[in-house]
Structures are given as C-alpha cells and as structure tokens.
Scaffold this motif. Structure first.
Motif, PDB file in Angstrom:
ATOM      1  N   GLY A  20       0.970   3.845  15.250  1.00  0.00           N
ATOM      2  CA  GLY A  20      -0.204   4.385  14.551  1.00  0.00           C
ATOM      3  C   GLY A  20      -0.712   3.481  13.430  1.00  0.00           C
ATOM      4  N   ILE A  21       0.142   2.624  12.906  1.00  0.00           N
ATOM      5  CA  ILE A  21      -0.295   1.739  11.814  1.00  0.00           C
ATOM      6  C   ILE A  21      -0.116   0.280  12.190  1.00  0.00           C
ATOM      7  N   LYS A  22       0.133   0.022  13.437  1.00  0.00           N
ATOM      8  CA  LYS A  22       0.438  -1.338  13.869  1.00  0.00           C
ATOM      9  C   LYS A  22      -0.696  -2.317  13.586  1.00  0.00           C
ATOM     10  N   ASP A  23      -1.940  -1.856  13.762  1.00  0.00           N
ATOM     11  CA  ASP A  23      -3.085  -2.746  13.616  1.00  0.00           C
ATOM     12  C   ASP A  23      -3.737  -2.659  12.222  1.00  0.00           C
ATOM     13  N   ARG A  70       0.861  -1.193   0.000  1.00  0.00           N
ATOM     14  CA  ARG A  70       0.000   0.000   0.000  1.00  0.00           C
ATOM     15  C   ARG A  70       0.891   1.235   0.000  1.00  0.00           C
ATOM     16  N   VAL A  71       0.544   2.198  -0.864  1.00  0.00           N
ATOM     17  CA  VAL A  71       1.347   3.422  -0.998  1.00  0.00           C
ATOM     18  C   VAL A  71       0.479   4.591  -0.545  1.00  0.00           C
ATOM     19  N   LEU A  72       0.975   5.345   0.455  1.00  0.00           N
ATOM     20  CA  LEU A  72       0.221   6.461   1.034  1.00  0.00           C
ATOM     21  C   LEU A  72       1.017   7.756   0.874  1.00  0.00           C
ATOM     22  N   ASN A  73       0.301   8.849   0.547  1.00  0.00           N
ATOM     23  CA  ASN A  73       0.919  10.147   0.317  1.00  0.00           C
ATOM     24  C   ASN A  73       0.873  10.964   1.605  1.00  0.00           C
ATOM     25  N   ASN A  74       2.039  11.462   2.017  1.00  0.00           N
ATOM     26  CA  ASN A  74       2.137  12.287   3.230  1.00  0.00           C
ATOM     27  C   ASN A  74       2.739  13.643   2.882  1.00  0.00           C
ATOM     28  N   PRO A 116      -2.894  -6.568   6.897  1.00  0.00           N
ATOM     29  CA  PRO A 116      -1.565  -7.089   6.542  1.00  0.00           C
ATOM     30  C   PRO A 116      -1.055  -6.526   5.216  1.00  0.00           C
ATOM     31  N   GLY A 117       0.273  -6.463   5.129  1.00  0.00           N
ATOM     32  CA  GLY A 117       0.926  -5.996   3.923  1.00  0.00           C
ATOM     33  C   GLY A 117       1.950  -4.930   4.230  1.00  0.00           C
ATOM     34  N   ILE A 118       2.775  -4.626   3.247  1.00  0.00           N
ATOM     35  CA  ILE A 118       3.801  -3.588   3.370  1.00  0.00           C
ATOM     36  C   ILE A 118       3.126  -2.237   3.180  1.00  0.00           C
ATOM     37  N   PHE A 141       6.981  -2.669   7.695  1.00  0.00           N
ATOM     38  CA  PHE A 141       6.615  -4.083   7.625  1.00  0.00           C
ATOM     39  C   PHE A 141       6.251  -4.582   9.010  1.00  0.00           C
ATOM     40  N   ARG A 142       5.611  -5.729   9.082  1.00  0.00           N
ATOM     41  CA  ARG A 142       5.297  -6.371  10.350  1.00  0.00           C
ATOM     42  C   ARG A 142       6.444  -7.324  10.702  1.00  0.00           C
TER      43      ARG A 142
END
Length: 205
Positions: free
Chosen positions: A184-187, A114-118, A190-192, A157-158
């Motif tokens: 903040g993104i721990k839960d 997943r790619v997120l823009n910040n 699944p996935g990178i 990653f997890r």
C-alpha cells in the motif's frame, strides 16, 4: 761695755746692708705689682676680647629626647597603604561584539522521515514527530494514514537503500517494529515512513 771707738768701724757696714735689703724689697714689690696687673698694655692689646657670654649657660634644647614620653607612640601611627602589587594583571577588556550565530544543528540521521497517525488520538503523530526530532532524526512531514489498520507502531523503509540503517536505528530507539514497505505504500515518495498507533507512548507533551 764697749767704747765708741770700738763700735765705729762696724756701723757703716750694717747701714750698707740695710740699704741693699731695702732696694731688694722695693724691686720685689714692683715685680709683684707688674705680675698682678697682667703684664704690659701691648701684650693685652694683642689678645681678643673676652666673650661677654662665655659664662652664660647654653639655652635648653626644646626638642624632646628619643625616649621622652611626649613623642608620639609608634603604635598610634597609621601605616601608609601598601602600593598595588605589580603582579596583579588588569582585567581583560570585554568585547561588546556579539558572537556570530551558530549554524543550525544538522540531524544525526539524514534520511527524511514521515510520521503518519493511524489512531483516533489527536495530534499523536505531531508528538511522535517531536520525539523523533529531539532524538536527531530528520522529520520532514506529519499526517494521517487512512489506508487500513496497522496493528502496532511500525517503521517502514525501502529495501536496498540507505533508509534501512536509519529505520532500524529509529525502531530501536523508540521500541517500534521495523519492516520493508508493504504494497500500500510501496510507491510513495522516498524516505522512511513511520505509522504510529494508539500503542505509541509519546515522550513529548
């Protein structure tokens, strides 16, 4: 001068000799006539008649001699075309059947990304996702991350999962930091997760 009585006995002998000579002369003349005449009629009839054209010269030949100048020159003759070589193979028939479509290429890296823009740069995450797909990564989602400011582009990653191998490879390919997920993104699912910032230089336009 002799007397008639002395000459009488020799005269009859001379007359007889003259008669014999006359007979011989006549016989000689007859023989010559027979010889000149060509023999008897019986002998002439047994021979074939002489050809009336025996003395006529043969007609001149109308065919030109081998060395005659009237014969066509061998250099002016066009040689016949050479027969096609038996070693030439006929062209292979082309198939009009279209080949079956190739199956879609599987990404070299199987972990979902997943790619997120910040940042405030529009469509920065879309261009980053295109770069990752071109490099063989399995991008499944593109969006924004409004949960806080991230300093530099980072791959998360997890820990203890297969995500770590692909995460480190992705960070190495594009010069990004690689870290375990933070609180903040721990839960999250699944996935990178890749969060890109204004420092990311997209390769796709």
């Amino acid at each position: 001068m002799s007397t008639p009585d002395q000459a009488g006995p020799g005269r009859p002998a001379r007359l007889a000799g003259l008669g014999l000579l006359a007979l011989a002369a006549i016989a000689l003349v007859i023989g010559l006539i027979s010889w000149i005449g060509g023999g008897s009629p019986d002998n002439n009839a047994g021979q074939p008649p002489a050809s009336s054209g025996s003395n006529t010269p043969p007609p001149a030949s109308t065919q030109p001699s081998p060395g005659s100048s009237s014969s066509p020159s061998s250099s002016s003759e066009t040689p016949p075309p050479a027969p096609p070589s038996s070693s030439v193979q006929p062209p292979a028939p082309t198939s009009s059947v279209a080949p079956p479509p190739q199956p879609p290429q599987q990404p070299a890296h199987t972990q979902p990304v997943r790619v997120l823009n910040n940042s405030f740069i529009e469509k920065l995450a879309d261009r980053a996702a295109a770069d990752f797909r071109n490099a063989g990564y399995n991008v499944t989602e593109v969006g924004n991350y409004p949960g806080g400011k991230i300093a530099v582009p980072t791959v998360y990653f997890r820990p203890g999962t297969d995500e770590e191998g692909d995460a480190r490879a992705l960070g190495k390919d594009f010069g990004m930091r690689v870290e375990p997920r933070f609180e903040g993104i721990k839960d999250a699912s699944p996935g990178i997760i890749v969060i890109v910032t204004k420092d990311y230089s997209p390769r796709s336009k």
